[in-house]
Design an enzyme around this catalytic site. Structure first.
Site, PDB file in Angstrom:
ATOM      1  N   THR A 203       0.793  -1.175   0.045  1.00 32.78           N
ATOM      2  CA  THR A 203       0.038   0.076   0.110  1.00 32.78           C
ATOM      3  C   THR A 203       0.855   1.005   0.192  1.00 32.78           C
ATOM      4  O   THR A 203       1.809   1.232   0.706  1.00 32.78           O
ATOM      5  CB  THR A 203      -0.912  -0.053   1.234  1.00 32.78           C
ATOM      6  OG1 THR A 203      -1.784  -1.085   1.157  1.00 32.78           O
ATOM      7  CG2 THR A 203      -1.561   1.272   1.452  1.00 32.78           C
ATOM      8  N   ARG A 231     -14.480  -6.871   0.925  1.00 32.81           N
ATOM      9  CA  ARG A 231     -13.657  -6.686   2.128  1.00 32.81           C
ATOM     10  C   ARG A 231     -13.100  -5.246   1.760  1.00 32.81           C
ATOM     11  O   ARG A 231     -12.588  -4.800   0.651  1.00 32.81           O
ATOM     12  CB  ARG A 231     -12.220  -7.560   2.324  1.00 32.81           C
ATOM     13  CG  ARG A 231     -11.524  -7.431   3.519  1.00 32.81           C
ATOM     14  CD  ARG A 231     -10.362  -6.479   2.912  1.00 32.81           C
ATOM     15  NE  ARG A 231      -9.422  -6.600   4.158  1.00 32.81           N
ATOM     16  CZ  ARG A 231      -8.380  -5.997   3.955  1.00 32.81           C
ATOM     17  NH1 ARG A 231      -8.043  -5.199   2.826  1.00 32.81           N
ATOM     18  NH2 ARG A 231      -7.354  -5.818   5.221  1.00 32.81           N
ATOM     19  N   VAL A 232     -12.967  -4.310   2.999  1.00 34.44           N
ATOM     20  CA  VAL A 232     -12.345  -3.224   2.910  1.00 34.44           C
ATOM     21  C   VAL A 232     -11.434  -3.078   3.943  1.00 34.44           C
ATOM     22  O   VAL A 232     -11.721  -3.609   5.269  1.00 34.44           O
ATOM     23  CB  VAL A 232     -13.544  -1.866   3.047  1.00 34.44           C
ATOM     24  CG1 VAL A 232     -12.932  -0.650   3.143  1.00 34.44           C
ATOM     25  CG2 VAL A 232     -14.321  -1.752   1.764  1.00 34.44           C
ATOM     26  N   THR A 254       0.580   0.898   6.913  1.00 33.87           N
ATOM     27  CA  THR A 254       0.185  -0.295   5.998  1.00 33.87           C
ATOM     28  C   THR A 254       0.221  -1.451   6.638  1.00 33.87           C
ATOM     29  O   THR A 254       0.621  -1.589   8.088  1.00 33.87           O
ATOM     30  CB  THR A 254       1.499  -0.276   4.864  1.00 33.87           C
ATOM     31  OG1 THR A 254       1.372  -1.246   3.922  1.00 33.87           O
ATOM     32  CG2 THR A 254       2.667  -0.269   5.511  1.00 33.87           C
ATOM     33  N   GLY A 255      -0.079  -2.659   5.847  1.00 33.64           N
ATOM     34  CA  GLY A 255      -0.098  -4.031   6.806  1.00 33.64           C
ATOM     35  C   GLY A 255      -1.579  -4.279   6.758  1.00 33.64           C
ATOM     36  O   GLY A 255      -2.337  -4.171   6.142  1.00 33.64           O
ATOM     37  N   GLY A 257      -4.827  -4.591   7.469  1.00 34.69           N
ATOM     38  CA  GLY A 257      -5.793  -3.422   7.654  1.00 34.69           C
ATOM     39  C   GLY A 257      -6.544  -3.650   8.728  1.00 34.69           C
ATOM     40  O   GLY A 257      -6.921  -2.926   9.807  1.00 34.69           O
TER      41      GLY A 257
HETATM   42  N1  ASP Z   1      -3.315  -1.894   4.652  1.00 37.31           N
HETATM   43  C1  ASP Z   1      -3.712  -2.465   3.590  1.00 37.31           C
HETATM   44  C2  ASP Z   1      -5.288  -3.511   3.826  1.00 37.31           C
HETATM   45  O1  ASP Z   1      -5.372  -3.890   4.590  1.00 37.31           O
HETATM   46  C3  ASP Z   1      -2.807  -3.771   2.767  1.00 37.31           C
HETATM   47  C4  ASP Z   1      -1.359  -3.370   3.029  1.00 37.31           C
HETATM   48  O2  ASP Z   1      -0.961  -2.405   3.310  1.00 37.31           O
HETATM   49  O3  ASP Z   1      -0.722  -4.092   2.237  1.00 37.31           O
HETATM   50  O4  ASP Z   1      -5.994  -3.225   2.972  1.00 37.31           O
END
Ligand code: ASP
Length: 349
Positions: A203, A231-232, A254-255, A257
């Protein structure tokens, strides 16, 4: 995607003693203090995005314009996790989430948006042209088309196609099917611990301070690869994937969510900065909160926060090693490896 290892990394890292410990603790802050303007963004894709943001900032442009222009570069690229070429959901559709926030608490976001190339710009239109903060799904797409955004065909990148085909071989359709063997996907349903021990989330979250000292932020993603349809994640949720308070600072995440949402991650980081914590210390506290909540399951997820305060101090913290962010100001342009809760050495097995 740019190969992270081709770049010389910055040195915001741990002491030898901390490296030997099971987790990083009580590290002296080595945060970067920048002048203004400055732009920071998540992962190595942030290098290219920062350049576009810098075009705006270096001409005394507004942080809001910079953070929109910046992440549009990533939306345009064949990134695994941002834009129309990214990893699809379980049914093969790319669905996009994005948010933007300025220095006056104006904010806009879109979620579950399909076939639009620049969700970040649609998010900005939501902010500027509607009385709302968030539009989703068909309604967001309808609004985008009415605003003149063309409906595109999704064009999965070769990597995304391969990753999806690979995922389909097992296609375990039951959340949360953590599949740590999947080396190509990302997100809750395929968190992709790479062979190197790095975690693959890409992200792009960006925060910037312009030459007037004003802050803005943006965040855009295709979310978790092979997610359930509908999914959000955290990225389009103001206070989770992004938060800006022009008196205090700004943060993006990020990561995984779901775990950012449950602690109102970016907002919580900004609130801790308001209480006087440095950006890195604030990011670390919220990572620790997630670690505590997750217990043993923390091994399976990655979350990282990236923040800047009003003084131009920049900091980040992640659960696992591997997170890095790009920084650009008038004197430097580089990738910085983030500190993490798990020990960088021990974690790579
Ligand atoms: N944070 C994002 C989500 O969960 C995914 C990501 O950062 O890789 O949609």
């Amino acid at each position: 995607m740019i190969n992270r290892r081709k770049f010389i990394h910055g040195s915001a890292f741990t002491s030898f003693a901390a490296l030997l410990a099971n987790k990083v603790q009580a590290m002296p802050s080595q945060e970067i203090v920048t002048g203004k303007p400055v732009v920071i963004s998540t992962w190595d894709a942030g290098l290219a995005a920062n350049k576009a943001a810098w075009d705006v900032l270096s001409k005394n442009g507004k942080a809001l314009d910079a953070v929109e222009k910046g992440v549009m570069v990533t939306e345009d690229s064949q990134n695994c996790c941002v834009g129309l070429g990214a990893n699809p959901d379980r049914d093969g559709f790319v669905t996009l989430d994005a948010s933007i926030m300025d220095d006056k608490f104006n904010c806009g976001s879109v979620a579950f948006l399909e076939r639009i190339k620049h969700p970040i710009s649609v998010a900005r239109r939501v902010m500027e042209k509607t009385p709302h903060v968030m539009l989703v799904g068909a309604g967001a797409q309808q609004f985008a088309v009415a605003e003149g955004f063309p409906l595109e065909e999704q064009k999965l990148s070769e990597d995304a196609k391969k990753a999806y085909e690979n995922w389909l071989k097992k296609s375990e359709y039951k959340p949360p099917a953590i599949n740590v063997e999947n080396k190509q996907g990302h997100g809750p349903f395929a968190p992709a611990k790479l062979e190197s021990g790095e975690w693959n989330h890409d992200t792009i979250g960006m925060v910037a301070m312009d030459s007037f000292g004003n802050l803005s932020g943006s965040c855009t993603t295709s979310g978790a690869g092979f997610k359930m349809r509908g999914r959000v994640g955290d990225s389009p949720i103001i206070g989770a994937g992004l938060f800006v308070d022009n008196e205090v600072g700004a943060c993006t995440a990020t990561g995984q969510g779901e775990d950012v949402i449950r602690v109102a991650g970016s907002h919580s980081v900004v609130e801790l900065m308001r209480q006087g914590l440095s950006p890195e210390a604030a990011c670390k506290k919220i990572v620790e909160r997630i670690v505590k909540i997750k217990g043993d399951k923390v091994k399976e997820i990655q979350v990282a926060f990236l923040a800047v305060n009003k003084q131009g101090q920049v900091g980040s913290f992640a659960i696992h090693p591997g997170f890095e962010y790009a920084i650009k100001n008038s004197t430097e342009e580089k990738l910085v490896k983030s500190k993490s809760w798990f020990n960088p050495v021990k974690n790579i097995q």
